[in-house]
Structures are given as structure tokens and as C-alpha cells.
Design a protein around this motif. Structure first.
Motif, short mmCIF file in Angstrom:
data_model
loop_
_atom_site.label_atom_id
_atom_site.label_comp_id
_atom_site.label_asym_id
_atom_site.label_seq_id
_atom_site.Cartn_x
_atom_site.Cartn_y
_atom_site.Cartn_z
N SER A 208 0.68 -1.24 0.05
CA SER A 208 -0.45 0.22 -0.09
C SER A 208 1.39 1.16 -0.28
O SER A 208 2.28 1.50 0.24
CB SER A 208 -0.87 0.08 1.02
N ASP A 210 -0.28 4.21 1.75
CA ASP A 210 -0.27 4.34 3.16
C ASP A 210 0.45 2.84 3.84
O ASP A 210 0.70 2.32 4.16
CB ASP A 210 -1.77 4.03 3.37
N GLU A 211 1.85 4.14 4.36
CA GLU A 211 2.92 3.10 4.93
C GLU A 211 1.97 2.80 5.90
O GLU A 211 3.25 1.54 7.56
CB GLU A 211 3.84 4.18 5.45
N ARG A 212 1.30 3.30 6.43
CA ARG A 212 0.73 2.87 8.11
C ARG A 212 0.02 1.31 8.39
O ARG A 212 0.28 0.02 8.32
CB ARG A 212 -0.28 3.70 9.01
N TYR A 214 0.87 -0.12 5.01
CA TYR A 214 1.17 -1.79 4.69
C TYR A 214 2.78 -2.10 6.03
O TYR A 214 2.94 -3.33 6.39
CB TYR A 214 2.77 -1.13 3.41
N HIS A 215 3.19 -1.36 7.40
CA HIS A 215 3.61 -1.78 7.83
C HIS A 215 3.52 -3.18 8.42
O HIS A 215 3.82 -4.07 9.33
CB HIS A 215 4.31 -0.78 8.91
N ARG A 244 12.97 -3.72 11.22
CA ARG A 244 11.80 -3.02 10.54
C ARG A 244 10.59 -2.10 11.57
O ARG A 244 10.24 -1.15 11.44
CB ARG A 244 10.97 -4.39 9.90
N ASN A 247 11.53 1.27 11.42
CA ASN A 247 11.44 2.41 10.62
C ASN A 247 9.70 2.27 10.12
O ASN A 247 8.92 3.45 9.67
CB ASN A 247 11.49 1.58 8.96
N MET A 248 9.29 2.14 11.53
CA MET A 248 7.79 2.25 11.26
C MET A 248 7.22 3.35 11.56
O MET A 248 8.11 3.56 12.68
CB MET A 248 7.39 0.70 12.19
#
Length: 348
Positions: A208, A210-212, A214-215, A244, A247-248
Motif C-alpha cells: 500500500s 499508506d505507510e501505516r 503496509y507496515h 523493521r 522504520n515503522m
């Protein structure tokens, strides 16, 4: 006649204003330079994850970036105030019922979202994930950029979901938004009959924009693998996930820390397990039951490496701060075991 017309005009003007009324809301704004704070009064027209819109006079409407808002005070209805008080006093069912009444009485959409955010926390404290997810999805439907996104009540334990939650998740999976599908797929990833479909959905969400989303989708895919593979993970995999998680978005790391802690526990790396699990009660405690369980598990790991005094401290906090959760009884049992060991001379 003129006085009558003026009175009518004033009445119409007042009725046209939001229910809070001009001058009843107060905000504290960070200056553009960041060097000072600016207090403002007025009537907040909208407050989203991106910006706050406030009317400071009959013809003056100002818009500020949400990240500049340091504080907000606004009038609350009696049910809203009572719901907050009941939550603070751990009268969670009363608080839940009061949030229903508070939403019905509140006319301002942005304040309704504040009440729904409280309902998410209350429902999680009650162990009602369906109600928590329903309230959360109402928030993000109203404001996709919501400041309350960190409350997203995804499941993180490695146990199959109950039937009623599965039924609700099927509906969320058919939702039009990525967030709705994320919520549904995160439930169904551990459902025996629905896991393949959920995995395919999470694979899509894991790319996605949207980083929210996909994380969290990637973390839920890992959760699914952990459940399928017996909660085992190599140190290399765990090191990768520790990179990881950094990076969230900072507000969304709690569930992943829980998975990291569980995995280190399987490797009998008790210190690393406790360190990861303690992030939940210390920082990510909106899901009080999960935070309490994480703190109890951290106590178990600390006891295993001879840090019984620290384990006692954690157990005592679980029994006090999270007395309403199932983990409180587990903490009490562990505390009794430690005390028995100490009294018999079996621990330092």
C-alpha cells in the motif's frame, strides 16, 4: 422595529454557529519557529489528523497544521465527562454505555471521534474486540488521517479468533477502505478456513502507499507465519524485524514488539524477550489486556535469569495497574511462586 430586526439577526447568527460557540474552545499552538506557545480561543470547526480549523470571530476562520497543536480544551456533554470518569475509575461497562449516549448527544463530528476513541480503549479493556474495531473504523471513516490511528485494535496474540469475531471480520474484509480490509484480514489470518484469503489480502496491503497500512500488514503476515510455524524464528529473522520496527511509525510499533518478545522467548533469550515485551506497558498500553500480558511475560523471563526482584516489581504492577485483566491472576500466581522460593531459600 430596528431592535426587533437586530434581535432576529443575532439569533440567526448564533444558531448558525457550531454548538460549542465562539470563545468556548481553547487551543495552544506552537509558533512557526517553535520557540513559543500561542494560546487561542474560538470555536473549533474541525480537527483531523492533518489540520485544525477554528473560528476566532464572526468573519475569521483560521487553519493550522495538526502537528502544531499542543493542547485543546473544549466543552463536553455530561455523558462525555461521565464516560471519562468511569474509564478512569475502571468502571468499564458504565464507561462503554456512557460513550453511546455521549455520541448521541454530541453534534460536533470531531468531538464524536474523541468519544469513539475513548470507546476503543474501553472496549479493549472489556475484551470486546468487535466493539473496539467497529468504533475504530467509524473514526477512520469520518477522518482517514485520524490522530487516533495508533489505537487500531488489531489482534496480536497467536490464538485462533472466536466465531463471532470471524463473522465480523468477513464484513470488514468486504469494506471499501484499506484500513477496513486490514482489520478483517488481521483477524482471519489465524482462522483455519479463511487464512489463505486473508494472507492474499495482506500481501496486497503490504504494498500500500499508506505507510501505516503496509507496515501493519507486513507485521500481521509475520504473525501468521509464526502461528503456522510454531512461533519459531531465527535470530537473523528477529534482527531483521528489530530493524523493521525502527522504520515503522513510532505510534504503531506495539504489536510488533509483542511478536518480537514472544519469539525471543521461544529462543530462551530471556533478556531480549523482556526488553521487547516491556515496550507495551511502558509505551503502547491502549490495549490494556495485551499490555498486561506482555508485562507478566516479561516478569517470567526476568525470573528465569535470576532477576526475581524485578519480576516481583512487574507482577505487583500488573496486579495493581491492570487488576481487571486476566494477566493479573497470572501475575499473582507467579508472585506467589517467587515468594515461596524466597521463603524456602531457593532464590536470591
Amino acid at each position: 422595529m430596528i431592535r426587533t430586526l437586530i434581535a432576529i439577526f443575532v439569533a440567526i447568527l448564533i444558531l448558525s454557529l457550531p454548538s460549542a460557540g465562539i470563545g468556548q474552545d481553547r487551543i495552544v499552538l506552537r509558533s512557526e519557529s517553535g520557540a513559543s506557545e500561542i494560546p487561542l480561543t474560538g470555536s473549533i470547526l474541525e480537527y483531523t489528523g492533518e489540520e485544525l480549523t477554528i473560528r476566532t470571530g464572526p468573519d475569521a476562520v483560521r487553519v493550522y497544521e495538526a502537528e502544531r497543536i499542543l493542547g485543546v480544551e473544549t466543552p463536553q456533554t455530561e455523558p462525555h465527562r461521565a464516560a471519562i470518569k468511569a474509564f478512569q475509575e475502571r468502571r468499564f461497562q458504565d464507561a462503554f454505555d456512557l460513550t453511546i449516549k455521549a455520541v448521541e448527544e454530541e453534534q460536533r463530528q470531531w468531538v464524536r471521534r474523541e468519544i469513539l476513541a475513548l470507546r476503543v480503549k474501553v472496549a479493549l479493556a472489556l475484551g470486546d474486540r468487535i466493539a473496539a474495531l467497529d468504533a475504530f473504523l467509524s473514526i477512520v471513516t469520518s477522518d482517514p488521517t485520524s490522530r487516533h490511528f495508533s489505537l487500531i485494535p488489531l489482534p496480536w496474540r497467536l490464538e485462533p479468533p472466536p466465531k463471532d469475531l470471524v463473522a465480523a471480520a468477513r464484513i470488514w474484509m468486504r469494506g471499501g477502505s484499506e484500513v477496513s480490509r486490514l482489520c478483517g484480514a488481521s483477524v482471519l489470518i489465524l482462522s483455519e478456513d479463511e487464512s489463505e484469503r486473508a494472507r492474499a489480502e495482506l500481501d496486497q496491503l503490504a504494498i500500500s502507499f499508506d505507510e501505516r497500512v503496509y507496515h501493519l500488514a507486513r507485521a500481521q503476515l509475520w504473525r501468521g507465519r509464526m502461528a503456522r510455524e510454531g512461533n519459531s524464528a531465527s535470530r537473523g529473522v528477529l534482527a531483521n524485524w528489530q530493524d523493521r520496527v525502527r522504520n515503522m511509525p513510532e505510534t504503531l510499533r506495539g504489536g510488533t514488539f509483542y511478536l518480537i518478545g514472544k519469539s525471543y522467548g521461544e529462543l530462551l533469550d530471556h533478556e531480549q524477550a523482556a526488553a521487547a515485551l516491556l515496550w507495551l506497558p511502558l509505551v503502547y498500553d491502549s490495549d490494556q489486556r495485551l499490555a498486561a500480558e506482555a508485562e507478566w511475560r516479561a516478569a517470567v523471563h526476568l525470573r528465569a535469569i535470576g532477576r526475581s526482584a524485578d519480576a516481583v516489581t512487574l507482577c505487583s504492577e500488573v496486579m495493581g495497574r491492570f487488576a481487571h485483566t486476566p494477566a493479573a491472576k497470572q501475575a499473582e500466581a507467579l508472585l506467589d511462586e517467587i515468594r515461596d522460593e524466597v521463603s524456602s531459600g531457593g532464590a536470591n
